[in-house]
Design a protein around this motif. Structure first.
Motif, PDB file in Angstrom:
ATOM      1  N   PRO A  22     -31.949  26.496 -14.849  1.00  0.00           N
ATOM      2  CA  PRO A  22     -31.186  25.163 -14.293  1.00  0.00           C
ATOM      3  C   PRO A  22     -31.315  24.071 -14.900  1.00  0.00           C
ATOM      4  N   MET A  23     -32.828  23.654 -15.440  1.00  0.00           N
ATOM      5  CA  MET A  23     -32.884  22.467 -16.035  1.00  0.00           C
ATOM      6  C   MET A  23     -32.454  22.351 -17.399  1.00  0.00           C
ATOM      7  N   SER A  24     -31.694  23.361 -18.265  1.00  0.00           N
ATOM      8  CA  SER A  24     -31.261  23.266 -19.595  1.00  0.00           C
ATOM      9  C   SER A  24     -30.426  22.254 -19.877  1.00  0.00           C
ATOM     10  N   TYR A  25     -29.717  21.597 -18.948  1.00  0.00           N
ATOM     11  CA  TYR A  25     -28.789  20.396 -19.146  1.00  0.00           C
ATOM     12  C   TYR A  25     -29.656  19.095 -19.733  1.00  0.00           C
ATOM     13  N   LYS A  26     -30.843  19.357 -19.355  1.00  0.00           N
ATOM     14  CA  LYS A  26     -31.686  18.221 -19.812  1.00  0.00           C
ATOM     15  C   LYS A  26     -31.931  18.164 -21.457  1.00  0.00           C
ATOM     16  N   ILE A  27     -32.040  19.559 -21.977  1.00  0.00           N
ATOM     17  CA  ILE A  27     -32.030  19.690 -23.394  1.00  0.00           C
ATOM     18  C   ILE A  27     -31.019  19.315 -24.052  1.00  0.00           C
ATOM     19  N   LEU A  28     -29.605  19.736 -23.376  1.00  0.00           N
ATOM     20  CA  LEU A  28     -28.434  19.169 -24.127  1.00  0.00           C
ATOM     21  C   LEU A  28     -27.949  17.910 -24.153  1.00  0.00           C
ATOM     22  N   MET A  43     -22.546  30.847 -22.339  1.00  0.00           N
ATOM     23  CA  MET A  43     -22.761  29.447 -21.531  1.00  0.00           C
ATOM     24  C   MET A  43     -22.822  29.360 -20.187  1.00  0.00           C
ATOM     25  N   SER A  44     -22.059  30.250 -19.475  1.00  0.00           N
ATOM     26  CA  SER A  44     -22.194  30.527 -18.134  1.00  0.00           C
ATOM     27  C   SER A  44     -23.770  30.908 -17.521  1.00  0.00           C
ATOM     28  N   THR A  45     -24.322  31.643 -18.393  1.00  0.00           N
ATOM     29  CA  THR A  45     -25.590  32.112 -18.199  1.00  0.00           C
ATOM     30  C   THR A  45     -26.817  31.253 -18.259  1.00  0.00           C
ATOM     31  N   VAL A  46     -26.650  30.391 -19.265  1.00  0.00           N
ATOM     32  CA  VAL A  46     -27.650  29.423 -19.534  1.00  0.00           C
ATOM     33  C   VAL A  46     -28.171  28.572 -18.305  1.00  0.00           C
ATOM     34  N   PRO A  47     -27.206  28.104 -17.286  1.00  0.00           N
ATOM     35  CA  PRO A  47     -27.824  27.249 -16.196  1.00  0.00           C
ATOM     36  C   PRO A  47     -28.257  28.317 -15.408  1.00  0.00           C
ATOM     37  N   LYS A  48     -27.780  29.542 -15.313  1.00  0.00           N
ATOM     38  CA  LYS A  48     -28.056  30.434 -14.338  1.00  0.00           C
ATOM     39  C   LYS A  48     -29.769  30.874 -14.258  1.00  0.00           C
TER      40      LYS A  48
END
Length: 537
Positions: free
Chosen positions: A503-509, A495-500
């Protein structure tokens, strides 16, 4: 890397109960125009009318389970009269017979099993890693030699690949060793378990239907119908292994017996073109999750799975992930028509292509919305297991893996409850296959569920993002994800590697889960954390 290892050339393909009536081809009437490909291929199969009848039974059971109010099948009374005939009675003849064999052989209980079709026969097949399979040796049920005789094929490696033609993120195949890499002859394993039950004095009743149950906390009276005649069996405990559409599971969870499902169809076939090409069968490789197109117009993302099951037969599945309350078409008949229509786009049948047996089912799961298990899987003198408990992984939907992984713990706890006569709901509800590390994966499973109105590439693009992350982490992380053995440390690393990396993955969440979904994810994570702290303390 090693070559695929085949242990059996003659896996049981069409084992059916000897007393079962095989319908004639009139059963296809009414379906030939609406499902021409499905009818054509079932007609060509050995005992195809029997399997078509089983398919229709599951189809109608699913519709009743979803659309009809639960029928009251459990009654509680102050005191029941009579002497018990068996320590444990099991409804259902699939995974239940493995549980029964262990309770009879290792713990010495008298057991009885019944099934409306046949005890020890399944319409699905299983694959599992060898290390996971050895649990059945370690708990004293089978020898390692016996377990090896159930393995029809061990392949060298497996991969996951999502379609990326329309995805901004392009990913190569994600290869994993020791993940679901042993194909089993499920019916051979169940037959051996049946033999254990009988050799330890157990009773087996084929073609017997569950009707109702009365409980008092000390004993249960189970009413079944055998050959049209009602019979009452007295027992200390009734174990419900009657699958996803169990009337007991529905009674215990009237509003939501399960929250998600995975409609699945497939075949065991021979005669595909072989080789290493994309549409050819490589008998040294298992294909764990594969997509070759974007979502259908109604939002379903079709997913393929394929693995060798012997030296010339290949198991092919087509399925999709869905919420039980979605409007998507969950008909297995309709999915089979799509399967036969699209099969050649996945694997190309050769000149001597032959279907040995169909494989199908609607596999349930339950999405937990808090710190622990929210699913009711027990009552006084009643315990649900397998698909009736709906506690297998909402990501892998590997009910067999979950069952085997939890079997020693659950049977030991049940033995203790039986010995101390603690068979009330309060005691039995703690005996279940719930795992916080599995429950949290429901949040990832949501990314595999397409929705009507989303861009067609939504599921594939999202999954390619996660496959890219896994590809850049140590191999054991991907193995843990797809074996349902996720460690807390691995989860946090992932989970810590996803935004690294993205970076725009929070939009998918946010798009996939929304505020309440993210809150539920946080609660699941808190439960996962607490569970790991308790385990280590």
């Amino acid at each position: 890397m090693h070559s695929p290892f085949f242990l059996s050339d003659n896996m049981s393909l069409c084992a059916i109960p000897s007393a079962q009536i095989i319908p004639d081809e009139s059963i296809f009437s009414g379906y030939e125009s609406s499902h021409p490909l499905t009818v054509k291929h079932f007609k060509e199969m050995q005992d195809g009318t029997y399997w078509f009848q089983r398919l229709l039974t599951i189809e109608s059971s699913f519709m009743k389970n979803v659309n009809e109010h639960s029928k009251k099948v459990i009654a509680h009374v102050q005191k029941l009269e009579g002497e018990k005939e068996f320590d444990i009675v099991y409804g259902g003849g699939g995974l239940a017979i493995i549980h029964a064999a262990l309770m009879a052989k290792v713990y010495g209980y008298s057991v009885c099993l019944f099934d409306k079709f046949g005890v020890g026969i399944t319409h699905r097949d299983w694959n599992i890693s060898y290390q996971e399979l050895l649990v059945l040796r370690d708990c004293g049920l089978f020898t390692e030699e016996q377990l090896q005789s159930f393995i029809t094929c061990t392949y060298r490696s497996g991969f996951v690949k999502f379609h990326d033609a329309n995805s901004a993120i392009k990913t190569p195949h994600l290869w994993m060793d020791h993940v679901l890499d042993n194909a089993l002859d499920a019916n051979a394993l169940l037959s051996a378990a049946r033999d254990i039950v009988l050799s330890h004095g157990g009773t087996i009743l084929d073609n017997a239907h569950f009707e109702s149950i009365i409980v008092d906390g000390r004993m249960a009276h189970v009413t079944i119908k055998e050959h049209g005649i009602e019979r009452i069996i007295n027992t200390s405990l009734f174990i419900d292994g009657m699958g996803a559409f169990s009337p007991i599971a529905k009674s215990l969870n009237p509003n939501a017996p399960f929250t998600h499902c995975c409609p699945t169809v497939g075949t065991i076939s021979s005669g595909f073109k072989t080789g290493t090409g994309e549409r050819e069968v490589d008998f040294s490789v298992g294909e764990i999750l594969v997509t070759n197109e974007d979502m259908l117009p109604d939002g379903r993302q079709l997913i393929w799975e394929g693995f060798p099951s012997s030296n010339d037969r290949f198991v092919t599945y087509l399925f999709f992930y869905d919420a039980i309350d979605s409007p998507s078409d969950k008909s297995l008949l309709n999915l089979y028509e799509l399967f036969f229509e699209k099969l050649s786009s996945y694997k190309e049948p050769g000149e001597h292509f032959d279907i040995g047996r169909p494989l199908f089912g609607i596999i349930p799961s339950y999405s937990h919305k808090g710190f622990g298990n929210a699913r009711i899987s027990a009552d006084d003198n009643i315990l649900c297991i397998g698909d009736a408990a709906a506690l297998s992984s909402p990501l892998s939907y590997c009910g067999f893996g979950s069952f085997v992984r939890n079997l020693p713990r659950m049977t030991k706890a049940l033995h203790q409850a039986m010995q101390s006569n603690k068979l009330t709901s309060a005691s039995l509800k703690t005996i279940n296959a719930f795992e916080s590390r599995v429950a949290i994966m429901s949040n990832f499973a949501a990314f595999l569920q397409g929705k009507n109105g989303q861009p067609a590439n939504t599921v594939n693009e999202t999954m390619n993002l996660f496959m890219d992350v896994l590809a850049h982490l140590p191999n054991h992380v991907a193995q843990e994800v797809f074996r349902d053995t996720m460690k807390w440390e691995s989860y946090n690393l992932m989970m810590s590697t996803v935004p690294k990396r993205h970076p725009m993955s929070y939009k998918i969440l946010i798009r996939t889960h929304g505020f309440w979904g993210l809150l539920r994810w946080a609660l699941n994570f808190a439960g996962f954390t607490l569970s790991e702290k308790r385990r280590k303390s």
